[in-house]
Design a protein around this motif. Structure first.
Motif, PDB file in Angstrom:
ATOM      1  N   MET A   1     -40.948  55.735-117.990  1.00 39.79           N
ATOM      2  CA  MET A   1     -39.839  56.643-117.821  1.00 39.79           C
ATOM      3  C   MET A   1     -38.658  55.911-117.208  1.00 39.79           C
ATOM      4  SD  MET A   1     -40.781  60.284-117.901  1.00 39.79           S
ATOM      5  CE  MET A   1     -39.652  60.151-119.140  1.00 39.79           C
ATOM      6  N   PRO A   2     -37.938  55.153-117.968  1.00 36.83           N
ATOM      7  CA  PRO A   2     -36.842  54.370-117.419  1.00 36.83           C
ATOM      8  C   PRO A   2     -35.693  55.237-116.891  1.00 36.83           C
ATOM      9  CG  PRO A   2     -36.930  54.163-119.803  1.00 36.83           C
ATOM     10  CD  PRO A   2     -38.136  54.943-119.385  1.00 36.83           C
ATOM     11  N   ASP A   3     -35.590  56.500-117.314  1.00 35.17           N
ATOM     12  CA  ASP A   3     -34.482  57.332-116.858  1.00 35.17           C
ATOM     13  C   ASP A   3     -34.749  58.031-115.534  1.00 35.17           C
ATOM     14  OD1 ASP A   3     -36.435  58.760-118.217  1.00 35.17           O
ATOM     15  OD2 ASP A   3     -35.052  60.308-118.889  1.00 35.17           O
ATOM     16  N   VAL A  85     -55.201  59.025-108.220  1.00 33.52           N
ATOM     17  CA  VAL A  85     -54.429  60.258-108.341  1.00 33.52           C
ATOM     18  C   VAL A  85     -55.355  61.391-108.772  1.00 33.52           C
ATOM     19  CG1 VAL A  85     -52.565  61.431-109.579  1.00 33.52           C
ATOM     20  CG2 VAL A  85     -52.272  59.054-108.861  1.00 33.52           C
ATOM     21  N   LEU A  86     -55.467  62.413-107.912  1.00 30.15           N
ATOM     22  CA  LEU A  86     -56.316  63.574-108.155  1.00 30.15           C
ATOM     23  C   LEU A  86     -55.439  64.796-108.417  1.00 30.15           C
ATOM     24  CD1 LEU A  86     -58.976  65.240-108.061  1.00 30.15           C
ATOM     25  CD2 LEU A  86     -58.661  65.328-105.566  1.00 30.15           C
ATOM     26  N   MET A  87     -55.821  65.580-109.426  1.00 31.13           N
ATOM     27  CA  MET A  87     -55.191  66.866-109.714  1.00 31.13           C
ATOM     28  C   MET A  87     -56.294  67.912-109.702  1.00 31.13           C
ATOM     29  SD  MET A  87     -52.638  65.757-112.750  1.00 31.13           S
ATOM     30  CE  MET A  87     -51.253  64.682-112.387  1.00 31.13           C
ATOM     31  N   LEU A 106     -48.736  60.164-104.500  1.00 30.96           N
ATOM     32  CA  LEU A 106     -47.696  59.991-105.520  1.00 30.96           C
ATOM     33  C   LEU A 106     -46.466  59.276-104.978  1.00 30.96           C
ATOM     34  CD1 LEU A 106     -48.055  63.503-107.149  1.00 30.96           C
ATOM     35  CD2 LEU A 106     -48.883  61.315-108.039  1.00 30.96           C
ATOM     36  N   GLN A 107     -46.682  58.260-104.200  1.00 37.32           N
ATOM     37  CA  GLN A 107     -45.575  57.507-103.626  1.00 37.32           C
ATOM     38  C   GLN A 107     -45.309  56.254-104.447  1.00 37.32           C
ATOM     39  OE1 GLN A 107     -43.732  58.803-100.939  1.00 37.32           O
ATOM     40  NE2 GLN A 107     -45.008  60.512-101.600  1.00 37.32           N
ATOM     41  N   ASP A 113     -44.665  57.550-112.403  1.00 33.67           N
ATOM     42  CA  ASP A 113     -44.817  57.437-113.849  1.00 33.67           C
ATOM     43  C   ASP A 113     -46.113  58.087-114.326  1.00 33.67           C
ATOM     44  OD1 ASP A 113     -42.397  56.139-114.019  1.00 33.67           O
ATOM     45  OD2 ASP A 113     -43.255  54.135-114.273  1.00 33.67           O
ATOM     46  N   VAL A 114     -47.198  57.916-113.567  1.00 32.88           N
ATOM     47  CA  VAL A 114     -48.477  58.540-113.930  1.00 32.88           C
ATOM     48  C   VAL A 114     -48.319  60.056-113.935  1.00 32.88           C
ATOM     49  CG1 VAL A 114     -50.856  58.971-113.156  1.00 32.88           C
ATOM     50  CG2 VAL A 114     -49.923  56.641-113.126  1.00 32.88           C
ATOM     51  N   LEU A 115     -47.726  60.604-112.886  1.00 34.06           N
ATOM     52  CA  LEU A 115     -47.528  62.047-112.798  1.00 34.06           C
ATOM     53  C   LEU A 115     -46.697  62.557-113.971  1.00 34.06           C
ATOM     54  CD1 LEU A 115     -47.755  64.751-111.212  1.00 34.06           C
ATOM     55  CD2 LEU A 115     -45.567  64.121-110.160  1.00 34.06           C
ATOM     56  N   VAL A 116     -45.599  61.906-114.247  1.00 37.92           N
ATOM     57  CA  VAL A 116     -44.716  62.353-115.321  1.00 37.92           C
ATOM     58  C   VAL A 116     -45.432  62.321-116.669  1.00 37.92           C
ATOM     59  CG1 VAL A 116     -42.602  61.795-116.591  1.00 37.92           C
ATOM     60  CG2 VAL A 116     -42.588  61.780-114.093  1.00 37.92           C
TER      61      VAL A 116
END
Length: 147
Positions: A1-3, A85-87, A106-107, A113-116
């Motif tokens: 996600m470069p933007d 990362v846990l959801m 998520l720091q 990027d993983v979250l997005v």
């Protein structure tokens, strides 16, 4: 996600400001949307664990998960898109998919990027918006939305 730059959004991911566990929701869902989520988790090869009222169980169908949801029982699906990362998805009803993420996990740009990617995949698979609001917020002031 470069933007999407970490420096521009890191205040949204500050646990002291927004709570540790922001609320993430997909509204207007059906049992079929829950099943699409389960199919996505399995097709992506994400690690997962399913439990009913804290008792570990084999993953079942979305219809069975929704049917099991009651005042006494809350089906819970934990997924790890990456090990760090846990959801946590909790099945309260068919009409919304509710889950938590932990902002402490998520720091930084890599985790962002993983979250997005995960939220975008969920939104695209369901054809619905995925909204994230501060923990326990009663308002619709959202931190972010993906689709």
């Amino acid at each position: 996600m470069p933007d999407l730059l970490w420096d521009h959004v890191k205040s949204l991911f500050d646990p002291d400001i927004n709570g540790t566990l922001p609320d993430v929701v997909v509204e207007g869902t059906t049992v079929e949307d829950w099943q699409a989520l389960l199919d996505l988790v399995q097709s992506q090869g994400w690690q997962y664990a399913y439990a009913l009222s804290g008792e570990p169980m084999e993953l079942t169908s979305a219809a069975d998960m929704v049917a099991a949801a009651s005042a006494d029982a809350t089906p819970e699906l934990r997924i790890w898109p990456i090990p760090e990362v846990l959801m946590i998805f909790r099945v309260y009803q068919a009409e919304s998919i509710d889950f938590d993420v932990d902002l402490r996990e998520l720091q930084g740009r890599e985790r962002l990027d993983v979250l997005v990617v995960v939220l975008r995949l969920i939104g695209q698979s369901l054809g619905k918006s995925v909204l994230m609001t501060p923990e326990g917020s009663d308002s619709m002031s959202r931190l972010a939305g993906w689709y």
